[in-house]
Write an enzyme that holds these catalytic residues in place. Structure first.
Site, mmCIF file in Angstrom:
data_model
loop_
_atom_site.group_PDB
_atom_site.id
_atom_site.type_symbol
_atom_site.label_atom_id
_atom_site.label_comp_id
_atom_site.label_asym_id
_atom_site.label_seq_id
_atom_site.Cartn_x
_atom_site.Cartn_y
_atom_site.Cartn_z
ATOM 1 N N ASP A 445 0.828 -1.209 0.000
ATOM 2 C CA ASP A 445 0.000 0.000 0.000
ATOM 3 C C ASP A 445 0.869 1.268 0.000
ATOM 4 O O ASP A 445 2.084 1.214 0.284
ATOM 5 C CB ASP A 445 -0.891 -0.026 1.254
ATOM 6 C CG ASP A 445 -2.228 0.681 1.059
ATOM 7 O OD1 ASP A 445 -2.338 1.485 0.128
ATOM 8 O OD2 ASP A 445 -3.135 0.426 1.867
ATOM 9 N N ASP A 513 -10.809 1.902 -3.339
ATOM 10 C CA ASP A 513 -11.378 1.641 -2.018
ATOM 11 C C ASP A 513 -12.897 1.695 -2.056
ATOM 12 O O ASP A 513 -13.553 1.380 -1.075
ATOM 13 C CB ASP A 513 -10.867 2.687 -1.006
ATOM 14 C CG ASP A 513 -9.553 2.254 -0.369
ATOM 15 O OD1 ASP A 513 -9.182 1.076 -0.506
ATOM 16 O OD2 ASP A 513 -8.899 3.100 0.270
HETATM 17 C C1 DGJ Z 1 -5.903 1.702 2.048
HETATM 18 C C2 DGJ Z 1 -6.307 0.495 1.254
HETATM 19 O O1 DGJ Z 1 -6.817 0.863 0.018
HETATM 20 C C3 DGJ Z 1 -7.313 -0.313 2.064
HETATM 21 O O2 DGJ Z 1 -7.769 -1.417 1.310
HETATM 22 C C4 DGJ Z 1 -6.648 -0.752 3.335
HETATM 23 O O3 DGJ Z 1 -5.594 -1.633 3.034
HETATM 24 C C5 DGJ Z 1 -6.138 0.443 4.101
HETATM 25 N N1 DGJ Z 1 -5.307 1.277 3.282
HETATM 26 C C6 DGJ Z 1 -5.362 0.008 5.328
HETATM 27 O O4 DGJ Z 1 -4.763 1.037 5.973
#
Ligand code: DGJ
Length: 690
Positions: A445, A513
């Site tokens: 991430d 997301d």
């Molecule tokens: C952002 C990601 O897009 C989510 O799926 C998740 O992993 C969060 N970060 C966790 O902090």
């Protein structure tokens, strides 16, 4: 195929349906000749013999015709290359030599100590271009701008420009508008590819989904970038793109150093936007995405279910339920390491939280494996919380500007990955982590943009913009080599880092997301213009969708929406009823049946998501599957039959859902009835040639 004229000054690169041709004049000007349907070398030679149009003393005849316009001399277009030395600025090159190597052409030029090599390579109907700049002199050189390539379109009237735009949780919205005189610039000055645009543009004059000429260009760079589409005063259109957003200085090249620009790939298709997308998808599966012929497993991810409140026992309960539903890969998201009980602490400390995982990750990983699933974890290696052991030990390892305020988006800072000690630390941590437990998958991430990109003490601090990306790529490459069984997902708060560069070293991407199944349709529609379903992760989450918009939707609608990509489940399975789990199991079983078509087949976008019916079709060999979703039905308006694509009109097809047999010609010309009705209805219809 690559052909060179006898005089060694005209070249034609050809794919199965297209050609690209360039010509070097006696004055060492490198001119664009052709990009479009296949032509012969003799055709290119005729084009090469045409003189450039003349003009007044206020115009430069070369403008709009050069393959790689440099700064300086009789040019007024945006330069692809801008170089500064202590004595001068700009470039005046002479041709050095050309080299051919299979389907690759290298054209080498020189300007004093600077060697400029333009690379061309065909991959099917995709032309890849990049540029290598070598400082072979004795003086340092500053690259103010070093684009990968400039693409030139043929003279046509009234071009239309398509691209995607967006923001966090609303990525990849497709727009198409007339191009007018001047420049349209998209890009990122954020240090990562960004949620705002995929680095892709398409140009057409009158194409439809299935017909007409489409030109597309896509950049492979995961840092700041820019693509400028210019309609010049004589209406010619050029597209220039590369790393970095501004001309404020990209890199300083000491004697002996070199810079290889990112890859800028492009294609021409005469099969409309659908044909262009299918060519992009086939290209990425064949040449970009690692192990693309392997199926991506159905995953479960715990983020929406648990957020930061995680424990070994609770993850085990979720794992049991996921395994029972048919999930193949179980991923523990954020919150397993350091003091990470919220977003305020822990980033940088990549060891399991001793309260949550007293014996490390291995017991949970083993348990997940014993349930028949692979095991994955979440990391965000390029970031650090000020509240972390790493920061306390190395406060100078972050990007910062001496004496300036700093931004702590999401309570985190960006590590300065241009530093070798930071690179080595991350390698040791991640290599150690992947060696400590049987981990099969890493979700990588990146949750904030660069804002304080400084490096006090470094002679050329702005190089960290480029060096960060180079270090990220090197780290991923090194980890992949040391752990060949581990798959990687590129995530950046959803779709903030998706481009051909990251895709060449990751196995899939987190698309957004936004897991609302209806919002997703528009995101997936834009994403599919360039990238294949094989990398497009999509989860089924809870209803109401409390993370986002509280929309209530059936499991059916959620699954059919997510089955158009790499299916995952991200809901709180501990709250799902037995009936819901049983239904989920059926959908996952169905997905596994259609997976070869979705992940490796040809995509046909039958109906864009504009409010009523939307549908995609995947075909492979004798099989085809249609995923159709109805957002809303107005009273008295019948749901139209879906005219299918990619079928043999003379063959017959059985619909496995209804048992009905349809003639291919009927499906192609009159359509398949979906049986959808009402609001938020959805269906999967499989067809097999008989
Ligand atoms: C952002 C990601 O897009 C989510 O799926 C998740 O992993 C969060 N970060 C966790 O902090």
């Amino acid at each position: 195929m690559l052909e060179t004229a006898e005089n060694g000054r005209t070249w034609v690169l050809s794919g199965p349906t297209s050609s690209y041709a360039v010509h070097l004049t006696e004055r060492d000007e490198l001119l664009h000749l052709h990009w479009g349907p296949r032509i012969a070398l003799a055709d290119a030679e005729e084009l090469a013999a045409r003189p450039l149009p003349g003009g007044s003393s206020f115009e430069a005849p070369l403008d709009g015709h050069e393959e790689y316009p440099v700064e300086g001399g009789p040019r007024f277009v945006r330069p692809a290359l801008s170089v500064r030395t202590p004595e001068r600025r700009g470039t005046e090159w002479t041709f050095d030599r050309y080299e051919t190597d299979g389907d690759e052409l290298r054209l080498r030029f020189r300007d004093a100590g600077l060697a400029i090599t333009l690379h061309y390579r065909t991959r099917g109907d995709v032309v890849e271009r990049w540029t290598v700049l070598d400082n072979e002199g004795t003086e340092p050189l500053e690259l103010l701008r070093a684009d990968s390539a400039t693409w030139t379109l043929p003279d046509r009237e009234e071009w239309l420009l398509s691209h995607v735009h967006g923001r966090w949780a609303a990525e990849s919205r497709l727009v198409r508008s007339p191009l007018t005189y001047g420049e349209k610039v998209i890009g990122s000055r954020r240090g990562h590819t960004g949620h705002q645009y995929l680095p892709w543009v398409a140009l057409d004059t009158d194409a439809t989904e299935e017909r007409g000429e489409v030109y597309g260009c896509a950049l492979g760079w995961s840092g700041s970038w820019r693509i400028a589409v210019a309609q010049l005063p004589d209406a010619r259109v050029q597209i220039t793109g590369g790393a970095g957003y501004d001309e404020s200085g990209l890199l300083s090249l000491a004697p002996g150093e070199s810079f290889t620009t990112p890859l800028f790939a492009a294609l021409w298709s005469d099969a409309g936007f659908g044909g262009a997308s299918r060519t992009w998808h086939a290209y990425q599966r064949a040449y970009v995405i690692p192990d693309a012929d392997r199926d991506r497993p159905v995953l479960y991810n715990s983020w929406e279910a648990t957020q930061f409140d995680i424990s070994e026992e609770q993850q085990e309960v979720l794992a049991q339920r996921a395994a029972a539903a048919g999930v193949e890969l179980f991923v523990v998201d954020d919150g397993w390491f350091g003091a990470r009980t919220s977003d305020r602490a822990g980033l940088g400390d990549w060891t399991p939280n001793p309260d949550r995982f007293p014996a490390g990750l291995k017991p949970l990983a083993d348990r997940v494996h014993s349930l028949g699933m692979q095991f994955g974890i979440w990391v965000e290696p390029e970031m650090i919380n000020p509240d972390s052991d790493l920061y306390r030990a190395h406060p100078d390892w972050v990007q910062y500007q001496e004496g300036r305020k700093r931004t702590e988006f999401r309570n985190q800072l960006v590590l300065n990955l241009a530093r070798e000690d930071v690179q080595e630390y991350l390698w040791e941590q991640l290599h150690g982590l992947l060696s400590s437990a049987p981990i099969d998958y890493v979700k990588w991430d990146f949750n904030r943009c660069f804002t304080d990109a400084g490096w006090p003490g470094d002679a050329y601090p702005q190089r960290l913009w480029v060096d960060h990306v180079r270090a990220l790529y090197a780290l991923l490459d090194r980890l992949r080599e040391a752990h060949p069984g581990v798959a990687f997902e590129s995530c950046s708060g959803g779709g903030g880092r998706i481009d051909l560069g990251i895709l060449s070293r990751t196995d899939q991407v987190w698309t957004s997301d936004n897991t609302d199944p209806l919002d997703r349709l528009a995101i997936q529609h834009g994403f599919s213009q360039i990238h294949p379903a094989r990398v497009m992760a999509a989860w089924v989450t809870d209803s109401p969708n409390t993370q986002l918009n509280d929309r209530v939707s059936s499991l059916r609608f959620r699954f059919v929406s997510a089955m158009a990509g790499v299916l995952g489940v991200g809901g709180d399975l501990s709250e799902w009823t037995e009936e819901e789990l049983a239904e989920a199991r059926e959908w996952i079983a169905l997905y596994k049946e259609i997976r070869p078509l979705v992940q490796h087949g040809d995509l046909h976008r039958l109906c864009p998501p504009t409010g009523g019916l939307s549908a995609v079709q995947y075909t492979r060999g004798d099989e085809s599957v249609v995923l159709a979703l109805l957002q809303a039905q107005h009273y008295g308006e019948p749901v139209p039959a879906l005219r299918l694509r990619g079928l043999d009109p003379t063959a017959a097809y059985e619909c496995l859902e209804t048992g009905e047999v349809h003639r291919g010609a009927v499906l192609l010309h009159h359509g398949l009835r979906t049986g959808l009705r009402g609001d938020l209805d959805a269906t999967v219809l499989r067809l097999r040639r008989i």
